[in-house]
Design a protein around this motif. Structure first.
Motif, PDB file in Angstrom:
ATOM      1  N   ASN A  27       0.860  -1.191   0.000  1.00  0.00           N
ATOM      2  CA  ASN A  27       0.000   0.000   0.000  1.00  0.00           C
ATOM      3  C   ASN A  27       0.891   1.234   0.000  1.00  0.00           C
ATOM      4  OD1 ASN A  27      -1.844   2.046   0.339  1.00  0.00           O
ATOM      5  ND2 ASN A  27      -2.451   1.467   2.415  1.00  0.00           N
ATOM      6  N   GLY A  28       0.976   1.904  -1.125  1.00  0.00           N
ATOM      7  CA  GLY A  28       1.861   3.058  -1.253  1.00  0.00           C
ATOM      8  C   GLY A  28       1.493   4.224  -0.368  1.00  0.00           C
ATOM      9  N   ARG A  29       0.266   4.256   0.140  1.00  0.00           N
ATOM     10  CA  ARG A  29      -0.170   5.357   1.009  1.00  0.00           C
ATOM     11  C   ARG A  29      -0.315   4.918   2.462  1.00  0.00           C
ATOM     12  NH1 ARG A  29      -3.470  10.039  -1.187  1.00  0.00           N
ATOM     13  NH2 ARG A  29      -4.458   9.909   0.860  1.00  0.00           N
ATOM     14  N   HIS A  30       0.280   3.776   2.819  1.00  0.00           N
ATOM     15  CA  HIS A  30       0.085   3.274   4.180  1.00  0.00           C
ATOM     16  C   HIS A  30       0.485   4.296   5.233  1.00  0.00           C
ATOM     17  CE1 HIS A  30      -0.163   0.281   7.411  1.00  0.00           C
ATOM     18  NE2 HIS A  30       0.920   0.847   7.899  1.00  0.00           N
ATOM     19  N   PRO A  71     -10.263  -5.618  11.539  1.00  0.00           N
ATOM     20  CA  PRO A  71      -9.801  -5.918  10.181  1.00  0.00           C
ATOM     21  C   PRO A  71      -8.289  -5.909  10.037  1.00  0.00           C
ATOM     22  CG  PRO A  71     -10.490  -3.633  10.317  1.00  0.00           C
ATOM     23  CD  PRO A  71     -10.775  -4.235  11.670  1.00  0.00           C
ATOM     24  N   MET A  72      -7.564  -5.669  11.133  1.00  0.00           N
ATOM     25  CA  MET A  72      -6.110  -5.582  11.086  1.00  0.00           C
ATOM     26  C   MET A  72      -5.520  -6.340  12.279  1.00  0.00           C
ATOM     27  SD  MET A  72      -5.897  -1.518  10.158  1.00  0.00           S
ATOM     28  CE  MET A  72      -7.235  -1.125  11.284  1.00  0.00           C
ATOM     29  N   PRO A  73      -4.300  -6.863  12.157  1.00  0.00           N
ATOM     30  CA  PRO A  73      -3.697  -7.655  13.243  1.00  0.00           C
ATOM     31  C   PRO A  73      -3.091  -6.779  14.332  1.00  0.00           C
ATOM     32  CG  PRO A  73      -2.202  -7.574  11.379  1.00  0.00           C
ATOM     33  CD  PRO A  73      -3.454  -6.853  10.942  1.00  0.00           C
ATOM     34  N   LEU A  74      -3.929  -6.097  15.079  1.00  0.00           N
ATOM     35  CA  LEU A  74      -3.460  -5.061  15.996  1.00  0.00           C
ATOM     36  C   LEU A  74      -2.704  -5.615  17.195  1.00  0.00           C
ATOM     37  CD1 LEU A  74      -6.569  -2.694  15.950  1.00  0.00           C
ATOM     38  CD2 LEU A  74      -4.532  -2.638  14.514  1.00  0.00           C
ATOM     39  N   TYR A  85       4.334  -7.393   4.412  1.00  0.00           N
ATOM     40  CA  TYR A  85       3.635  -7.218   3.133  1.00  0.00           C
ATOM     41  C   TYR A  85       2.281  -7.914   3.163  1.00  0.00           C
ATOM     42  CZ  TYR A  85       2.327  -7.829  -1.727  1.00  0.00           C
ATOM     43  OH  TYR A  85       1.626  -7.840  -2.901  1.00  0.00           O
ATOM     44  N   TYR A  86       2.289  -9.147   3.631  1.00  0.00           N
ATOM     45  CA  TYR A  86       1.044  -9.922   3.691  1.00  0.00           C
ATOM     46  C   TYR A  86       0.007  -9.232   4.572  1.00  0.00           C
ATOM     47  CZ  TYR A  86      -2.105 -13.280   5.853  1.00  0.00           C
ATOM     48  OH  TYR A  86      -3.211 -13.887   6.383  1.00  0.00           O
ATOM     49  N   GLN A  87       0.416  -8.782   5.746  1.00  0.00           N
ATOM     50  CA  GLN A  87      -0.545  -8.193   6.671  1.00  0.00           C
ATOM     51  C   GLN A  87      -1.159  -6.910   6.117  1.00  0.00           C
ATOM     52  OE1 GLN A  87       1.950  -7.910  10.210  1.00  0.00           O
ATOM     53  NE2 GLN A  87       0.901  -9.667  11.134  1.00  0.00           N
ATOM     54  N   VAL A  88      -0.335  -6.044   5.546  1.00  0.00           N
ATOM     55  CA  VAL A  88      -0.850  -4.787   5.002  1.00  0.00           C
ATOM     56  C   VAL A  88      -1.706  -5.055   3.772  1.00  0.00           C
ATOM     57  CG1 VAL A  88      -0.209  -2.577   3.978  1.00  0.00           C
ATOM     58  CG2 VAL A  88       1.058  -3.455   5.950  1.00  0.00           C
ATOM     59  N   ASN A  89      -1.262  -5.956   2.920  1.00  0.00           N
ATOM     60  CA  ASN A  89      -2.029  -6.276   1.715  1.00  0.00           C
ATOM     61  C   ASN A  89      -3.371  -6.903   2.067  1.00  0.00           C
ATOM     62  OD1 ASN A  89      -2.065  -6.588  -1.316  1.00  0.00           O
ATOM     63  ND2 ASN A  89      -2.327  -8.722  -0.705  1.00  0.00           N
ATOM     64  N   ALA A  90      -3.383  -7.761   3.087  1.00  0.00           N
ATOM     65  CA  ALA A  90      -4.626  -8.418   3.491  1.00  0.00           C
ATOM     66  C   ALA A  90      -5.631  -7.445   4.104  1.00  0.00           C
ATOM     67  CB  ALA A  90      -4.316  -9.540   4.489  1.00  0.00           C
ATOM     68  N   PRO A 116      -9.104  -3.027   1.219  1.00  0.00           N
ATOM     69  CA  PRO A 116      -8.847  -1.599   1.415  1.00  0.00           C
ATOM     70  C   PRO A 116      -8.926  -1.236   2.889  1.00  0.00           C
ATOM     71  CG  PRO A 116     -11.083  -1.923   0.660  1.00  0.00           C
ATOM     72  CD  PRO A 116     -10.435  -3.275   0.646  1.00  0.00           C
ATOM     73  N   THR A 117      -7.920  -0.512   3.371  1.00  0.00           N
ATOM     74  CA  THR A 117      -7.894  -0.133   4.773  1.00  0.00           C
ATOM     75  C   THR A 117      -9.098   0.740   5.109  1.00  0.00           C
ATOM     76  OG1 THR A 117      -6.669   1.104   6.445  1.00  0.00           O
ATOM     77  CG2 THR A 117      -6.363   1.774   4.171  1.00  0.00           C
ATOM     78  N   PRO A 118      -9.711   0.552   6.262  1.00  0.00           N
ATOM     79  CA  PRO A 118     -10.887   1.357   6.613  1.00  0.00           C
ATOM     80  C   PRO A 118     -10.552   2.750   7.115  1.00  0.00           C
ATOM     81  CG  PRO A 118     -10.377  -0.176   8.378  1.00  0.00           C
ATOM     82  CD  PRO A 118      -9.414  -0.480   7.271  1.00  0.00           C
ATOM     83  N   MET A 119      -9.274   3.113   7.142  1.00  0.00           N
ATOM     84  CA  MET A 119      -8.879   4.357   7.802  1.00  0.00           C
ATOM     85  C   MET A 119      -8.703   5.573   6.890  1.00  0.00           C
ATOM     86  SD  MET A 119      -6.101   2.661  10.388  1.00  0.00           S
ATOM     87  CE  MET A 119      -5.569   4.218  11.053  1.00  0.00           C
ATOM     88  N   PRO A 120      -8.451   5.447   5.590  1.00  0.00           N
ATOM     89  CA  PRO A 120      -8.007   6.617   4.842  1.00  0.00           C
ATOM     90  C   PRO A 120      -9.103   7.628   4.527  1.00  0.00           C
ATOM     91  CG  PRO A 120      -8.296   4.812   3.329  1.00  0.00           C
ATOM     92  CD  PRO A 120      -8.526   4.262   4.715  1.00  0.00           C
ATOM     93  N   TRP A 121      -8.697   8.897   4.440  1.00  0.00           N
ATOM     94  CA  TRP A 121      -9.548   9.950   3.915  1.00  0.00           C
ATOM     95  C   TRP A 121      -9.337  10.093   2.405  1.00  0.00           C
ATOM     96  CZ3 TRP A 121     -10.667  14.784   7.264  1.00  0.00           C
ATOM     97  CH2 TRP A 121     -10.890  14.415   8.599  1.00  0.00           C
ATOM     98  N   ASN A 122      -8.195   9.608   1.922  1.00  0.00           N
ATOM     99  CA  ASN A 122      -7.821   9.726   0.506  1.00  0.00           C
ATOM    100  C   ASN A 122      -7.696  11.175   0.052  1.00  0.00           C
ATOM    101  OD1 ASN A 122      -7.573   6.957  -0.159  1.00  0.00           O
ATOM    102  ND2 ASN A 122      -9.800   6.775  -0.288  1.00  0.00           N
ATOM    103  N   LEU A 123      -7.207  12.036   0.943  1.00  0.00           N
ATOM    104  CA  LEU A 123      -6.959  13.418   0.555  1.00  0.00           C
ATOM    105  C   LEU A 123      -5.846  13.478  -0.481  1.00  0.00           C
ATOM    106  CD1 LEU A 123      -7.102  15.177   4.049  1.00  0.00           C
ATOM    107  CD2 LEU A 123      -8.757  15.411   2.185  1.00  0.00           C
ATOM    108  N   PRO A 124      -5.899  14.432  -1.398  1.00  0.00           N
ATOM    109  CA  PRO A 124      -4.835  14.556  -2.399  1.00  0.00           C
ATOM    110  C   PRO A 124      -3.482  14.738  -1.731  1.00  0.00           C
ATOM    111  CG  PRO A 124      -6.718  15.911  -2.997  1.00  0.00           C
ATOM    112  CD  PRO A 124      -6.974  15.423  -1.606  1.00  0.00           C
ATOM    113  N   ALA A 125      -2.479  14.053  -2.253  1.00  0.00           N
ATOM    114  CA  ALA A 125      -1.142  14.135  -1.668  1.00  0.00           C
ATOM    115  C   ALA A 125      -0.333  15.276  -2.246  1.00  0.00           C
ATOM    116  CB  ALA A 125      -0.394  12.819  -1.874  1.00  0.00           C
ATOM    117  N   ASN A 126      -0.634  15.683  -3.476  1.00  0.00           N
ATOM    118  CA  ASN A 126       0.151  16.724  -4.138  1.00  0.00           C
ATOM    119  C   ASN A 126      -0.477  18.086  -3.884  1.00  0.00           C
ATOM    120  OD1 ASN A 126       0.970  18.556  -6.514  1.00  0.00           O
ATOM    121  ND2 ASN A 126       2.385  16.826  -6.688  1.00  0.00           N
ATOM    122  N   ARG A 127       0.225  18.943  -3.188  1.00  0.00           N
ATOM    123  CA  ARG A 127      -0.304  20.247  -2.797  1.00  0.00           C
ATOM    124  C   ARG A 127      -0.553  21.152  -3.990  1.00  0.00           C
ATOM    125  NH1 ARG A 127       3.764  22.917   0.108  1.00  0.00           N
ATOM    126  NH2 ARG A 127       2.167  24.421   0.718  1.00  0.00           N
ATOM    127  N   ALA A 128       0.362  21.175  -4.937  1.00  0.00           N
ATOM    128  CA  ALA A 128       0.214  22.060  -6.094  1.00  0.00           C
ATOM    129  C   ALA A 128      -1.001  21.670  -6.928  1.00  0.00           C
ATOM    130  CB  ALA A 128       1.488  22.027  -6.937  1.00  0.00           C
TER     131      ALA A 128
END
Length: 737
Positions: free
Chosen positions: A23-26, A283-286, A434-439, A442-454
Motif C-alpha cells: 500500500n503506497g499510502r500506508h 480488520p487488522m492484526p493489531l 507485506y502480507y498483513q498490510v495487503n490483506a 482496502p484499509t478502513p482508515m483513509p480519507w484519501n486526501l490529495p497528496a500533491n499540494r500544487a
C-alpha cells in the motif's frame, strides 16, 4: 554505529519497502493526512515568516496550537515543520519522516536490550520487529504521528535511564530524551515515560539494592518533567473550556483489550476480537508483535535464565503494567482508549525475549524444544481461531508457515550459528509485513486526501479572505474522494492548510466546548444540518449573527448537507456567487460589500464605543477606543484562557459573549485610550521558570557526574602504578644478586 545497529536500521528500511509495496499510502492515512501534514505546512510557513505560532485566531477552534499536537517546544518537530512548505508531495514527505522516526524507535529498542545485557544480534531482531508490530504499524506509524515520535524518544530515554543508574553514562541523555518525549505534546508518551521510570527505579533497587543511583535518576527525571511543564501547562489550564476535561474515569469496553488477545502475538493472520469503530472482529492484526516472539520461548534455557530475574525485573514490571492497562478503564481523564498502549506492551515483550534469547538461547535438545514450540504455535492458532473463526484456513496456513520458518531458524542456528539464525528471523518479517498490510486492503482508515499540494491548489476555487465551510464529511461517497470530485471544492480536517487557504475549518482533537456547541462543529470541522441557521441567527446580547462576530468573508455550503439552500434567498448583506466547475458540491455565499476580515482589525462589534484598530498580530490586538457613557467591544477572538487586557497600560477585566467571543467593557469617559488585548499561553511564565530550573538541575547533576568520574580516575591510575611497582619489586627479588 556497530554492525548490528546498522542491520537494525537497514531492516526498518526493508520493512518500510515491503509495506509500501502492499500500500503506497500506508504511511499517509487517517490523522496523518487529515491533521499532521497540513499542520506541518502551516507551522512551517509561520516559522519561516518569523512567527512563533502559538495562536491562530482565524482558525478558531483549531487555532490554539499550545493545546493540540503541534509539538511547539520540540526541536526535531520544528525542523519537520520548517521543511514541510517546500515539499509538494505530502505522502512522500510523511513516509520519509516516519521512516526516520521508526529507525530511531528501532535503535531505541536495540539499545534497551543492550542495556540489559542482551547480545547485539538478537537485540537487532527485537529492534527491527518493533516497527513492524501490529498496532504500531497500523496506527502509530500509519496515522497517529505524535504517538510514533513520542515512542521513538521514550525507548531511548529508557536505555539512557538504565545506563545512568548503572554508572555507564551521565544524566544529560536521560534529560534530553525525556524532554523530547514530553514535548511531542501527546499525553500518552509522557505518562508511559513516567511508568517506565517507575519500573526502572524498582528494577534497579531489586537488582543492585542501592538507593543512590535511583535517587539520581529520579532527580534527572524530575528535571525533565519540570522542563516539560512548558508543553502541558497551557492545555491543563485551558481544559475547563475544552471537550476533554481532566478528571473523568469511565470503564467501558471500547478499545479495551482482553488479556487473552496477547496469545495472538505471534500469528501473522490474527484478527483480534474487541470492540472498536469496525465492530468486534478487527480488520487488522493489531495485537500481533513478532512471528518469533512466542515460539522462541521454547528455545530459552530457563534454568539459567532464572538467575537473571532480578536484572530484568524492570522490564517485566513495565510489561505487566502495560498488560493491565490494555484491559481498562477505557477513559482516565485525558487518557482514553487503552488500545493505544499496545506498542508499550510490544516493547516490553520484545526486550524480554530479545535479551533472553541473546543470553540464554539454545538449540540443544532441539527435538523436545521443537515439540514445545509446536505446542505454542498450536496455542496461537487456537486463540486466533477463537477470535476470528471465519478465517480458519488462513490461520492454519499462517501457523504452518511460522512452524516452517522457525524450523529453518533452528537449523541455521545448529549449522551456521547465531548470526545466520537471526538473519532469517529478520528477513522473514518483511513478507509477513507485506502480507498483513495487503490483506487489510482496502484499509478502513483513509480519507484519501490529495497528496500533491500544487495539484490540489490548482483544482480548488480561488478563495481569498476568511472562509467558513458548513459540511459533513460523512456524506462523502468513495467516488467523491478525489480532486475531480469533492476534494476539488470542499475541505475537511486540515486540508485547507495543505493549499495555504484561510479557512475557519480545521482538525482539533481537543476542541473548544462552547464554540463547538454553538456552531455544532466537530473535531474534523463537520457540522450539523442546523449550522446554516445558527451562523446567520442573531446572537442575543449583540444582535449580530455569528458570521459577523467571526468576521467571516465567505460561507461555503456543502450541497449534500444543504441541498435546497441555493434555491432560497441569500441572507441580508450576502449574495450567492457562482464558481464554475464546482456547482456539484458547493454553494457559495459572499458579502455584497466585500470582505470584512481586513476592515478594522479583529473588532467585531461595538456598543456605545468607537473603536479603531491600530495594529493586529495573532496574539495582540491594539485598538484606539472612546466612550462617553461606557460600552463594550467584542473581538473576533475565541475566549481561550490566557488573555490579558490593559487600557492605557492599566489592567482591566474582560468577559466573553456566548462563552466564546472575547469582550471588553470600556469605562465611561474614555477618550482616545489605548486598549491592548494580549494572549499568552496560560502558565507560560511558570513554564519558562520550570524549564530553566530543569536545565539548571541537569547541569548540576552532570557536574556531579563528571566530578565523580574524575575522582575515580586517580584511584584507577594509582592502582595501575601500584601494580607496576609490584612487578618491578618482584623482578628485583628474582634477580641473581
Amino acid at each position: 554505529m556497530s554492525r548490528w545497529a546498522a542491520v537494525t536500521a537497514i531492516g526498518v528500511i526493508a520493512g518500510y519497502a515491503a509495506v509500501l509495496l502492499a500500500n503506497g499510502r500506508h504511511f499517509y492515512t487517517d490523522d496523518t493526512e487529515s491533521q499532521y501534514t497540513g499542520l506541518w505546512v502551516a507551522l512551517g510557513r509561520a516559522l519561516r515568516n518569523g512567527q512563533f505560532p502559538v495562536l491562530w485566531p482565524d482558525r478558531w477552534m483549531s487555532g490554539n496550537n499550545t493545546i493540540d499536537d503541534a509539538g511547539l517546544f520540540n526541536p526535531p518537530q520544528l525542523l519537520v515543520d520548517l521543511i514541510a512548505p517546500s515539499v509538494d508531495n505530502l505522502a512522500l514527505y510523511a513516509t520519509i519522516v516516519k521512516l526516520v522516526f521508526s529507525i530511531i524507535a528501532a535503535l531505541g529498542v536495540y539499545r534497551i536490550c543492550l542495556a540489559y545485557g542482551g547480545r547485539p544480534a538478537w537485540s537487532a531482531a527485537a529492534g527491527v520487529a518493533f516497527p513492524l508490530s501490529g498496532f504500531f504499524l497500523f496506527f502509530d506509524e500509519a496515522s497517529w504521528m505524535t504517538a510514533l515520535t513520542g515512542t521513538a524518544w521514550l525507548v531511548h530515554a529508557w536505555a539512557a535511564s538504565v545506563r545512568y543508574t548503572r554508572g555507564k553514562a551521565g544524566p544529560v541523555p536521560v534529560f534530553g530524551y525525556l524532554y523530547l518525549t514530553i514535548s511531542t505534546q501527546y499525553i500518552f508518551p509522557a505518562v508511559e515515560a513516567a511508568l517506565m521510570l517507575l519500573a526502572v527505579a524498582v528494577g534497579e533497587i531489586v537488582y543492585h539494592r542501592a538507593w543512590k543511583p535511583v535517587l539520581r535518576l529520579a532527580f534527572a527525571a524530575a528535571c525533565a518533567g519540570l522542563a516539560g511543564l512548558l508543553t502541558f501547562l497551557p492545555s491543563m489550564l485551558a481544559a475547563k473550556v475544552t471537550w476533554r476535561g481532566v478528571s473523568s474515569i469511565i470503564n467501558d469496553q471500547f478499545l479495551t483489550i482482553p488479556w487473552s488477545e496477547s496469545l495472538n502475538a505471534s500469528l501473522p493472520s490474527t484478527l483480534p476480537a474487541f470492540t472498536s469503530w469496525w465492530g468486534y472482529i478487527q480488520p487488522m492484526p493489531l495485537t500481533y508483535v513478532a512471528w518469533f516472539l512466542i515460539p522462541a520461548l521454547a528455545f530459552i534455557d530457563w534454568g539459567r535464565a532464572r538467575r537473571a530475574w532480578q536484572e530484568l525485573s524492570a522490564v517485566a514490571l513495565f510489561t505487566l503494567i502495560m498488560l493491565m492497562w490494555t484491559a481498562g478503564p477505557g477513559t482516565i481523564g485525558p487518557l482514553r482508549w487503552p488500545v493505544r498502549v499496545l506498542p508499550m506492551l510490544a516493547i516490553g515483550l520484545l526486550v524480554l525475549v530479545g535479551v533472553l534469547l541473546g543470553r540464554y538461547g539454545t538449540v540443544r535438545n532441539w527435538r523436545n524444544r521443537g515439540i514445545a514450540a509446536g505446542v505454542l504455535i498450536l496455542t496461537l492458532w487456537v486463540r486466533s481461531f477463537s477470535a476470528d473463526p471465519h478465517n480458519v484456513f488462513r490461520h492454519i496456513t499462517a501457523a504452518l508457515v511460522i512452524a516452517a520458518v522457525g524450523a529453518g531458524v533452528v537449523w541455521l542456528g545448529l549449522r551456521r550459528g547465531t548470526a545466520a539464525a537471526v538473519a532469517l528471523t529478520i528477513v522473514a518479517m518483511f513478507p509477513i509485513a507485506y502480507y498483513q498490510v495487503n490483506a487489510a486492503q482496502p484499509t478502513p482508515m483513509p480519507w484519501n486526501l490529495p497528496a500533491n499540494r500544487a495539484e490540489a491548489r490548482a483544482a480548488f476555487p480561488d478563495f481569498t479572505g476568511t472562509t467558513l465551510q458548513l459540511g459533513e464529511r460523512g456524506l462523502l461517497q468513495p467516488s467523491d474522494k478525489n480532486l475531480e470530485g469533492a476534494y476539488g471544492s470542499l475541505v475537511f480536517g486540515n486540508y485547507a492548510e495543505d493549499m495555504e487557504l484561510n479557512y475557519v475549518n480545521g482538525y482539533t482533537p481537543t476542541g473548544h466546548y462552547y464554540f463547538g456547541e454553538m456552531l455544532c462543529m466537530r473535531w474534523d470541522s463537520s457540522v450539523c444540518p442546523d449550522a446554516y441557521r445558527r451562523v446567520f441567527a442573531p446572537e442575543h446580547s449583540t444582535g449580530r449573527p455569528l458570521v459577523d462576530l467571526m468576521l467571516i468573508d465567505r460561507v461555503v455550503l456543502q450541497k449534500a448537507l444543504f441541498p435546497d439552500a441555493r434555491n432560497q434567498p441569500a441572507p441580508e448583506g450576502w449574495q450567492w456567487v457562482d464558481y464554475p466547475g464546482h456547482e456539484r458540491y458547493i454553494a457559495v455565499l459572499e458579502r455584497i460589500n466585500g470582505p470584512v476580515s481586513t476592515v478594522n482589525g479583529r473588532v467585531a462589534d461595538t456598543r456605545n464605543v468607537t473603536a479603531s484598530s491600530v495594529s493586529e498580530t495573532n496574539t495582540v490586538s491594539r485598538v484606539r477606543v472612546s466612550s462617553d457613557t461606557g460600552g463594550r467591544v467584542v473581538f473576533a477572538r475565541l475566549g481561550w484562557p490566557g488573555y490579558r487586557v490593559t487600557l492605557d497600560g492599566k489592567p482591566i477585566p474582560f468577559t466573553t459573549v456566548a462563552k466564546s467571543f472575547v469582550a471588553v467593557d470600556i469605562p465611561a469617559g474614555t477618550r482616545d485610550a489605548d486598549l491592548e488585548l494580549t494572549w499568552r499561553p496560560p502558565g507560560w511564565k511558570i513554564g519558562l521558570a520550570t524549564l530553566a530550573a530543569g536545565v539548571f538541575g541537569t547541569g548540576l547533576l552532570q557536574w556531579l557526574y563528571i566530578r565523580s568520574r574524575r575522582k575515580d580516575e586517580p584511584d584507577r591510575e594509582l592502582s595501575a602504578t601500584d601494580r607496576e611497582l609490584a612487578d618491578i619489586i618482584a623482578a628485583g627479588q628474582q634477580s641473581p644478586e
